[in-house]
Design an enzyme around this catalytic site. Sequence first.
Site, PDB file in Angstrom:
ATOM      1  N   ASN A  96       0.762  -1.240   0.000  1.00 39.97           N
ATOM      2  CA  ASN A  96       0.000   0.000   0.000  1.00 39.97           C
ATOM      3  C   ASN A  96       0.791   1.287   0.000  1.00 39.97           C
ATOM      4  OD1 ASN A  96      -2.645  -1.262   0.174  1.00 39.97           O
ATOM      5  ND2 ASN A  96      -1.919  -1.943   2.163  1.00 39.97           N
ATOM      6  N   TYR A  97       2.036   1.251   0.400  1.00 37.48           N
ATOM      7  CA  TYR A  97       2.761   2.504   0.551  1.00 37.48           C
ATOM      8  C   TYR A  97       3.987   2.632  -0.331  1.00 37.48           C
ATOM      9  CZ  TYR A  97       0.034   2.865   4.813  1.00 37.48           C
ATOM     10  OH  TYR A  97      -0.983   2.931   5.702  1.00 37.48           O
TER      11      TYR A  97
END
Length: 583
Positions: A540-541
Amino acid sequence: MRRFVSSMFSFRFFPRVLLFVVTRWEEERSTDGSKWRFLEHKGPVFAPPYEPLPGKVKFYYDGKPMKLSAPAEEVATFFAKMLDHEYTTKDIFRKNFFKDWRKEMTSEEKSTITDLNKCNFSEMSEYFKAQSEARKQMSKEEKQVDLQENERLLQEYGFCIMDNHKERIGNFRIEPPGLFRGRGDHPKMGMLKRRIRPEDIIINCSKDSKHPKPPPGTKWKEVRHDNKVTWLASWTENIQGSIKYIMLNPSSRIKGEKDWQKYETARRLKKCVDRIRSQYRDDWKSKEMRIRQRAVALYFIDKLALRAGNEKEEGETADTVGCCSLRVEHIKLYPKMDEQEYVVEFDFLGKDSIRYYNKIPVEKRVFKNLQLFLENKQPEDDLFDRLNTSILNKHLQELMDGLTAKVFRTYNASITLQQQLKELSSDDSVPAKILSYNRANRAVAILCNHQRAPPKTFEKSMQNLQTKIDEKQNQLSAARKQLKAAKADHKASHDEKSKKAVEVKRKAVQRIEEQLMKLQVQATDREENKQIALGTSKLNYLDPRISVAWCKKYGVPIEKIYNKTQREKFAWAIDMAEKDYEF
Ligand SMILES: *[C@@H]1O[C@H](CO)[C@@H](O)[C@H](O)[C@H]1NC(C)=O
Ligand SMILES: *[C@@H]1O[C@H](CO)[C@@H](O)[C@H](O)[C@H]1NC(C)=O
Ligand SMILES: *[C@@H]1O[C@H](CO)[C@@H](O)[C@H](O)[C@H]1NC(C)=O
Ligand SMILES: *[C@@H]1O[C@H](CO)[C@@H](O)[C@H](O)[C@H]1NC(C)=O
Ligand SMILES: CC(=O)N[C@H]1CO[C@H](CO)[C@@H](O)[C@@H]1O
């Protein structure tokens, strides 16, 4: 808005960090601006109906066998299936379960079964264990039948047509009913997660498509035609009241585009973060209280990656907060603590009721401002009384188009990964490079506070690995002895045959040395990963293009970094990453 969740476990980690935070993106719930013209799908696959237990499997109340009505029995089986789990010993879990279970009982059952401690689920539990054992023992042919059935469902329900593309659907199966677990000590753990029926489902598809058919004898709650959203079906789950969606698979074109946009937004932040930081620092001196409060909150979001605010959706039981809704009682100020000056201690319940605890030194001006915000306030008063989530979000939008609290985190994580990879990469073997990569990933996970409790199986799997290492070491000494013997042999005879034997033995030693090194690297990696969850940041990052470019540059196969699901999700990046991609 997509939001992230900061939360915290209470156990020990690195010496000075006693407690730490776990974060994950919450599923998206916004319209995303992408528009389709045509959408056709078959709707979701429902969980199979409840199959009553065979008569010989009994439930006992107060020592006596008791036949339960089907609805009560079904809920009892959920508990029985979890009997070996620690959850079923927790008071909240038991209390919530019992309350919800009683709602499913007939009035007769209700009047008999009044004490959970008198319920004996052990025969049920044994029965399910035996069943799952039997499934494991299934013959190849039987397993094949299962696989074929899965494949059939996938082909029928797992794809939709969006415009001219056939796209894979992410989660077309609806979760079966069961008991809610939650994260941390969730106040709702043990509650009954109801069975989702067609009557709960809203369908989104285009008007001119073949609408999905509900199972015979049922109907959908509603069929809508909204081309601004990419989800195909939705329902509201009963525990938190949150809306669940069936969406496209991450590998789909639209998802890939959104993922790409997310990292492009973070890259835009990189270009203007200095300006934003110098502005909020100026704002700490503003004459207006509301601007000072906004600027301090923004500093926390930049520095601590707190969630922006509280969306009141957790219901009456949970009192959770985010940055804008912090109260006086959630922070303590220490002008001096240990060796550090101006330390702020945070202690509050974040999303999912998981504790966030952190102590950080802040700049003097932030500290002075916080003192000011606290003046003449009661513990239950708002810390930022002139600020709310909508004001903050609006301000973020003004600073940069598309800026949200989450963008700060994506930016920080991605740039940190890039810097770490630059420092770590070496001319080592592939396993050593992967170790370096995982170290960089780990640095990011620590930064984002993605800690986890060590997995239950940790010690055991470490032991197994150690056993393998010991065995390899023994093999290696044996192989070395053989090599030595072969050399001696060759020295004595000097013939071709003994020369060949030396070569063979030398190769064997080399091979075993390599295998040993692989195992040792694996052990180091696993040990260092004990309390850190890499998955969340990886998925996600971290801009996948950084990882892909690194793999290309250092000759590391992409499969070593991303597994199959992850490669599907990041297909867009794998296809396009340049060798020298710069975040
Ligand atoms: C529960 O029932 C089983 C028999 O089905 C029995 O062996 C066991 O002792 C009972 N446990 C308790 C706590 O009564
Ligand atoms: C990322 O966050 C950490 C921790 O708050 C901070 O120290 C660091 O300066 C940030 N890095 C960048 C590039 O923003
Ligand atoms: C936030 O504050 C502004 C200004 O005080 C107010 O107009 C707005 O209604 C508030 N929004 C929420 C969600 O409380
Ligand atoms: C890939 O890794 C993720 C964790 O990041 C895991 O949840 C998933 O099951 C894995 N998929 C495969 C196919 O191994
Ligand atoms: C599944 C679902 O209902 N999605 C969307 C369909 O369109 C409506 C119309 O506005 C949205 O509100 C739904 O969330």
